[in-house]
Scaffold this active site. Structure first.
Site, PDB file in Angstrom:
ATOM      1  CB  SER A 171      -0.936  -0.030   1.203  1.00 43.22           C
ATOM      2  OG  SER A 171      -1.787   1.092   1.197  1.00 43.22           O
ATOM      3  CB  SER A 172       1.151   4.250  -0.624  1.00 40.95           C
ATOM      4  OG  SER A 172       1.610   5.586  -0.521  1.00 40.95           O
ATOM      5  CE1 TYR A 185       0.287   4.803  -6.103  1.00 39.64           C
ATOM      6  CE2 TYR A 185       0.494   6.362  -4.285  1.00 39.64           C
ATOM      7  CZ  TYR A 185       0.881   5.196  -4.913  1.00 39.64           C
ATOM      8  OH  TYR A 185       1.864   4.403  -4.345  1.00 39.64           O
ATOM      9  CE  LYS A 189      -0.247   1.673  -4.076  1.00 37.88           C
ATOM     10  NZ  LYS A 189       0.200   0.307  -4.407  1.00 37.88           N
TER      11      LYS A 189
END
Length: 301
Positions: A171-172, A185, A189
């Site tokens: 993920s982020s 984006y 995630k």
């Protein structure tokens, strides 16, 4: 004094004794495994004895992936299969699993088991809300969200049935911090983190499912972000406990850049270490979680 029947091992014998590798004989599939974080994960898992399937997409990555595969095979005595598959194509994930099965299935019994899946492949693109296009949306959601779904669908028949499987999603911090320009984006995630929790329940008898959430990492993707976006991240970097630059320890380029950036980025091997931990037997009681892999840039809870 030694106990009766007990012989103390000499230092020579200990040195010559084969070292146990915690993932010996396991099969791991790593998407986006040709460079950056994916390549670092591949190196870490191979060092622990895992056989690897390294997915890459473009022709330009073929030589790089072949070279990495040969290097890991020679260094760690494991089998490594590079597979070109476009995960943005609905047929790509199934092709990846079919190719892996053709290579790693037992020649007599046909038994084929996937022990580890690392959904690392991803694309990023920052656009302000009024600049988001359907094409940009579809590209990122196809690769970051749909591809992991299709890959797991193709892999489910080959996962263990004793909870020993391991699935790790990359993920982020963008999933929860709401950076300007990350309508798409960040949403991909966040979706991946939700899928992590759902899969942890649906696949509970087959595998643990967890995610890690890197922040800035010294990769091509990070270096391609613009100055404005990096300035958004500076306050978080300044407050991250482990991102303070270290003179004489960190590469000089990151020390020099710290005044502008606020500190140093993560290194790909640091992310790989957290992923490898989640792939281990010791992580058997951890599932459905997002684990901090960002030096405190964003605490997980």
């Amino acid at each position: 004094m030694s106990r009766p029947g007990y012989q103390r091992a000499s230092s020579t014998n200990l040195a010559n004794r084969p070292q146990h590798r915690s993932l010996e004989g396991k099969l791991a599939i790593i998407t986006g495994g040709s460079r950056g974080i994916g390549a670092a994960i591949a190196s870490n898992l191979a060092s622990k004895g895992a056989h690897l399937v390294l997915n890459y997409t473009s022709d330009s990555s073929a030589d790089k992936t072949e070279s990495l595969s040969a290097s890991l095979q020679a260094e760690h005595n494991v089998r490594v299969l590079p597979v070109q598959a476009d995960l943005g194509d609905p047929n790509g994930p199934a092709h990846l699993i079919a190719t892996a099965k053709n290579k790693f299935a037992h020649p007599k019994t046909g038994k084929f088991q996937i022990d580890i899946i690392v959904n690392n492949a991803g694309v990023a693109g920052n656009q302000l809300l009024h600049h988001v296009t359907p094409d940009a949306f579809l590209e990122q959601y196809n690769i970051n969200v749909l591809a992991p779904i299709l890959l797991l669908q193709a892999a489910i028949p080959h996962l263990p049935t004793d909870r020993s499987g391991r699935i790790v999603n990359l993920s982020s911090v963008s999933a929860s911090l709401g950076f300007v320009g990350q309508t798409v984006y960040g949403g991909t995630k966040a979706a991946l983190e939700h899928m992590t929790r759902t899969w942890a329940r649906e696949l509970a008898e087959r595998a643990t499912v967890n995610a890690v959430n890197p922040g800035p990492v010294a990769t091509d993707m990070y270096s391609s972000t613009g100055a404005d976006f990096q300035q958004q991240m500076k306050p978080f970097i300044l407050s991250a406990p482990l991102m303070r630059e270290r003179e004489g320890v960190d590469p000089q380029e990151f020390v020099d850049d710290a005044k502008k950036a606020g500190g140093r980025p993560g290194y790909d091997h640091e992310i790989a270490g957290v992923v490898a931990m989640l792939c281990s037997e010791d992580a058997a009681w951890c599932t459905g979680s997002v684990i901090c892999a960002n030096g405190g840039f964003k605490f997980s809870y």
